[in-house]
Design an enzyme around this catalytic site. Structure first.
Site, short mmCIF file in Angstrom:
data_model
loop_
_atom_site.label_atom_id
_atom_site.label_comp_id
_atom_site.label_asym_id
_atom_site.label_seq_id
_atom_site.Cartn_x
_atom_site.Cartn_y
_atom_site.Cartn_z
N SER A 1 4.85 -1.20 4.08
CA SER A 1 5.07 -2.57 4.55
C SER A 1 5.10 -3.51 3.33
O SER A 1 4.37 -3.28 2.36
CB SER A 1 3.94 -3.01 5.48
OG SER A 1 3.69 -2.04 6.46
N GLU B 1 -9.57 -0.80 5.93
CA GLU B 1 -8.42 -0.94 6.83
C GLU B 1 -8.85 -0.75 8.28
O GLU B 1 -8.35 -1.41 9.18
CB GLU B 1 -7.35 0.09 6.46
CG GLU B 1 -6.05 -0.10 7.21
CD GLU B 1 -4.92 0.78 6.68
OE1 GLU B 1 -5.20 1.86 6.14
OE2 GLU B 1 -3.76 0.37 6.82
N SER C 1 1.33 6.51 2.41
CA SER C 1 2.05 7.49 3.23
C SER C 1 3.29 8.05 2.54
O SER C 1 3.98 7.34 1.81
CB SER C 1 2.48 6.85 4.55
OG SER C 1 1.38 6.31 5.21
N GLN D 1 0.85 -1.20 0.00
CA GLN D 1 0.00 0.00 0.00
C GLN D 1 0.89 1.25 0.00
O GLN D 1 1.51 1.56 1.01
CB GLN D 1 -0.88 -0.04 1.26
CG GLN D 1 -1.82 1.12 1.44
CD GLN D 1 -2.53 1.04 2.79
OE1 GLN D 1 -2.14 0.23 3.66
NE2 GLN D 1 -3.54 1.84 2.99
N GLY D 2 0.93 1.95 -1.11
CA GLY D 2 1.77 3.15 -1.23
C GLY D 2 0.95 4.41 -1.00
O GLY D 2 0.65 5.14 -1.96
N GLU E 1 -4.88 9.68 17.93
CA GLU E 1 -5.37 11.07 17.93
C GLU E 1 -6.39 11.26 16.81
O GLU E 1 -7.43 11.89 16.99
CB GLU E 1 -4.20 12.06 17.75
CG GLU E 1 -3.27 12.15 18.95
CD GLU E 1 -2.30 10.99 19.04
OE1 GLU E 1 -2.18 10.20 18.06
OE2 GLU E 1 -1.68 10.83 20.10
C1 LIG Z 1 3.46 -0.79 11.43
C2 LIG Z 1 3.10 0.23 10.43
C3 LIG Z 1 2.83 -0.16 9.13
C4 LIG Z 1 2.52 0.80 8.18
N1 LIG Z 1 2.33 0.37 6.89
C5 LIG Z 1 2.03 1.29 5.94
C6 LIG Z 1 1.85 0.86 4.59
O1 LIG Z 1 1.98 -0.31 4.26
N2 LIG Z 1 1.56 1.80 3.66
C7 LIG Z 1 1.40 3.12 3.99
O2 LIG Z 1 1.09 3.91 3.11
N3 LIG Z 1 1.60 3.55 5.26
C8 LIG Z 1 1.91 2.67 6.24
N4 LIG Z 1 2.11 3.09 7.53
C9 LIG Z 1 2.12 4.52 7.82
C10 LIG Z 1 0.93 4.99 8.61
O3 LIG Z 1 -0.23 4.98 7.81
C11 LIG Z 1 1.27 6.40 9.11
O4 LIG Z 1 2.35 6.26 10.02
C12 LIG Z 1 0.11 7.03 9.80
O5 LIG Z 1 -0.90 7.35 8.88
C13 LIG Z 1 0.54 8.32 10.53
O6 LIG Z 1 1.21 9.18 9.67
P1 LIG Z 1 2.65 9.78 10.03
O7 LIG Z 1 3.52 8.68 10.50
O8 LIG Z 1 3.10 10.60 8.86
O9 LIG Z 1 2.39 10.73 11.28
P2 LIG Z 1 1.76 12.19 11.24
O10 LIG Z 1 0.52 12.19 10.43
O11 LIG Z 1 2.84 13.16 10.87
O12 LIG Z 1 1.38 12.36 12.76
C14 LIG Z 1 2.35 12.72 13.77
C15 LIG Z 1 1.60 12.91 15.09
O13 LIG Z 1 0.65 13.99 14.94
C16 LIG Z 1 -0.66 13.53 15.28
N5 LIG Z 1 -1.67 14.16 14.39
C17 LIG Z 1 -1.64 14.21 13.05
N6 LIG Z 1 -2.74 14.85 12.59
C18 LIG Z 1 -3.49 15.17 13.67
C19 LIG Z 1 -4.74 15.83 13.86
N7 LIG Z 1 -5.44 16.28 12.81
N8 LIG Z 1 -5.21 16.00 15.13
C20 LIG Z 1 -4.48 15.55 16.20
N9 LIG Z 1 -3.28 14.93 16.09
C21 LIG Z 1 -2.80 14.74 14.83
C22 LIG Z 1 -0.64 12.03 15.04
O14 LIG Z 1 -1.63 11.37 15.81
C23 LIG Z 1 0.79 11.67 15.48
O15 LIG Z 1 0.84 11.52 16.88
C24 LIG Z 1 2.43 2.18 8.51
C25 LIG Z 1 2.69 2.58 9.82
C26 LIG Z 1 3.04 1.62 10.77
C27 LIG Z 1 3.33 2.09 12.17
#
Ligand SMILES: Cc1cc2nc3c(=O)[nH]c(=O)nc-3n(C[C@H](O)[C@H](O)[C@H](O)COP(=O)(O)OP(=O)(O)OC[C@H]3O[C@@H](n4cnc5c(N)ncnc54)[C@H](O)[C@@H]3O)c2cc1C
Length: 391
Positions: free
Chosen positions: A166, A249, A134, A131-132, A375
């Site tokens: 992933s 999801e 993020s 899944q591309g 959150e």
């Molecule tokens: C084990 C694992 C597998 C994953 N696999 C995939 C995958 O296969 N494909 C893929 O595309 N992605 C994948 N991801 C990524 C995942 O979808 C993102 O990590 C997730 O959507 C959060 O985005 P971010 O890491 O950019 O954090 P951010 O969005 O930058 O968030 C950082 C912090 O800010 C908080 N925050 C953000 N927006 C708000 C808001 N509006 N209000 C309050 N708080 C907020 C969040 O809760 C977090 O604490 C995976 C993540 C993990 C941990």
């Protein structure tokens, strides 16, 4: 809510049980069974198991029969997940996002040609998907996606970067959200593509997690060519398609089953360590047990709601929030039960249960991030379930 199973549901439950017992590999679920460790080995096993599920008629449980699925009701899916854990089938039987996310998205939005080309390979495990979505600056806010795709003739030219993907190194195909109109408001200029991971111009770099395992990857696209025929839905309408994927999801209907199995293992650990007579530990264990029971009831409520309304609603966020935080608290209990042995991880001959709880504890930190952070779930519950104002 009526907790009794109809005769047909009870029959289904028995059928699942009998099939699983007959088809799990010999020794499965016993301590002597060697678990696959690296991603490569796990995916090899998962492909084999997916094929077996397919041949047994259990692949694509929720998919309509016309697309090769079983057409199971949400309650039957829940019963399947419960039996799965009851017979001790570990959670490692997981073949990426194909059956759970890509299949339902294609069934909903794909052309007949796309369904014919891709669905069977997902069901049989021949094709593994990733899944591309993020990006470094587009996680919770997926619509901030900047990976660009320019349509020239009948070919998209994709350039940009995805992260946290992933399975990417082991996947054959990727569902990719790209920006195709940089002038439009951010939710309106996105397109949803299916990308062959062997395409020239794709570079994949593994990211090692704190568990020591490299499931994650960074994926770089340098003028990667994707035929227009691999676009799902309309140009610039990718947001709607991505929302379908995300709804699947977040609506996994039976997370309680895995946690109940793990609770059983935590209790067994406490008994082995002779801590079940200690009053302080009894309180902690009872608290964890009660939380997994609450989770079970929440899962039943969600299934009842889905069966009544026909689709997962924003209430799914309550279940995601509760299971991910219950998961983390339970793993903390497991680690603390081990006392000083908690410092010994996989690889140490003295680690309790071969260090599996250390691994589970570290891995559980991800549960409140993937499929929408806690959150973000709280925002959804506040606004869409409770109807609270934004500010
Ligand atoms: C084990 C694992 C597998 C994953 N696999 C995939 C995958 O296969 N494909 C893929 O595309 N992605 C994948 N991801 C990524 C995942 O979808 C993102 O990590 C997730 O959507 C959060 O985005 P971010 O890491 O950019 O954090 P951010 O969005 O930058 O968030 C950082 C912090 O800010 C908080 N925050 C953000 N927006 C708000 C808001 N509006 N209000 C309050 N708080 C907020 C969040 O809760 C977090 O604490 C995976 C993540 C993990 C941990």
């Amino acid at each position: 809510m009526d907790f009794r199973l109809s005769a047909e549901e009870a029959r289904f439950q028995h059928e699942v049980h009998d099939w699983l017992v007959a088809n799990l590999p010999a020794g499965w679920g016993t301590p002597a069974y060697r678990m696959a460790e690296g991603p490569e080995e796990k995916i090899r096993f998962a492909r084999w198991w997916q094929r077996r599920l397919y041949e047994g008629g259990w692949a694509g449980l929720s998919w309509p029969k016309e697309y090769g699925g079983r057409g199971a009701t949400p309650l039957e899916q829940l019963l399947f997940a419960e039996e799965y854990v009851r017979v001790g089938a570990p959670a490692m039987i997981d073949i990426g996002v194909g059956p759970a996310l890509v299949g339902p998205t294609l069934i909903h939005h794909g052309t007949e040609r796309q369904k014919e080309r891709f669905l069977r390979g997902i069901l049989t495990g021949e094709e593994v998907w990733c899944q591309g979505f993020s990006e470094p600056n587009a996680g919770s806010d997926l619509a901030a996606c900047r990976t660009r795709a320019d349509l020239r003739g009948d070919v998209f030219h994709v350039t940009g970067q995805k992260i946290w993907t992933s399975y990417a190194r082991l996947a054959d195909w990727c569902i990719l959200v790209v920006r195709t109109d940089s002038q439009a408001p951010k939710h309106h200029g996105l397109t949803f593509l299916l990308v062959d991971m062997k395409s020239p111009g794709i570079t994949i770099r593994a990211l090692v997690e704190m568990t020591g395992v490299a499931w994650f990857n960074e994926v770089f696209f340098d003028d990667v060519q994707v035929p227009r025929a691999n676009m799902i839905g309309e140009l610039n309408q990718g947001w709607t398609i991505a929302i379908t994927t995300l709804a699947h999801e977040r609506s996994g209907s039976a997370p309680h089953a895995r946690l109940q199995g793990e609770m059983r293992d935590v209790l067994a650990l406490a008994r082995r360590l002779l801590l079940t007579t200690d009053r302080r530990w009894r309180q902690r264990l009872a608290q964890s047990f009660v939380e997994t029971e609450i989770l079970r009831l929440l899962a039943y409520k969600q299934v009842s709601d889905i069966m009544r309304t026909g689709q997962p609603g924003p209430e799914g966020s309550c279940l995601k929030l509760v299971w991910s935080e219950t998961d983390q608290r339970m793993k903390e209990v497991a680690i603390e039960l081990e006392g000083p042995y908690a410092a010994l991880a996989r690889g140490s001959s003295r680690a309790i249960d071969a260090g599996c709880w250390q691994h589970e504890y570290l891995w559980s930190r991800a549960a409140t991030i993937y499929a929408g952070t806690s959150e973000v779930q709280r925002n959804i519950i506040a606004q869409r379930v409770l109807g609270l104002p934004r500010e």
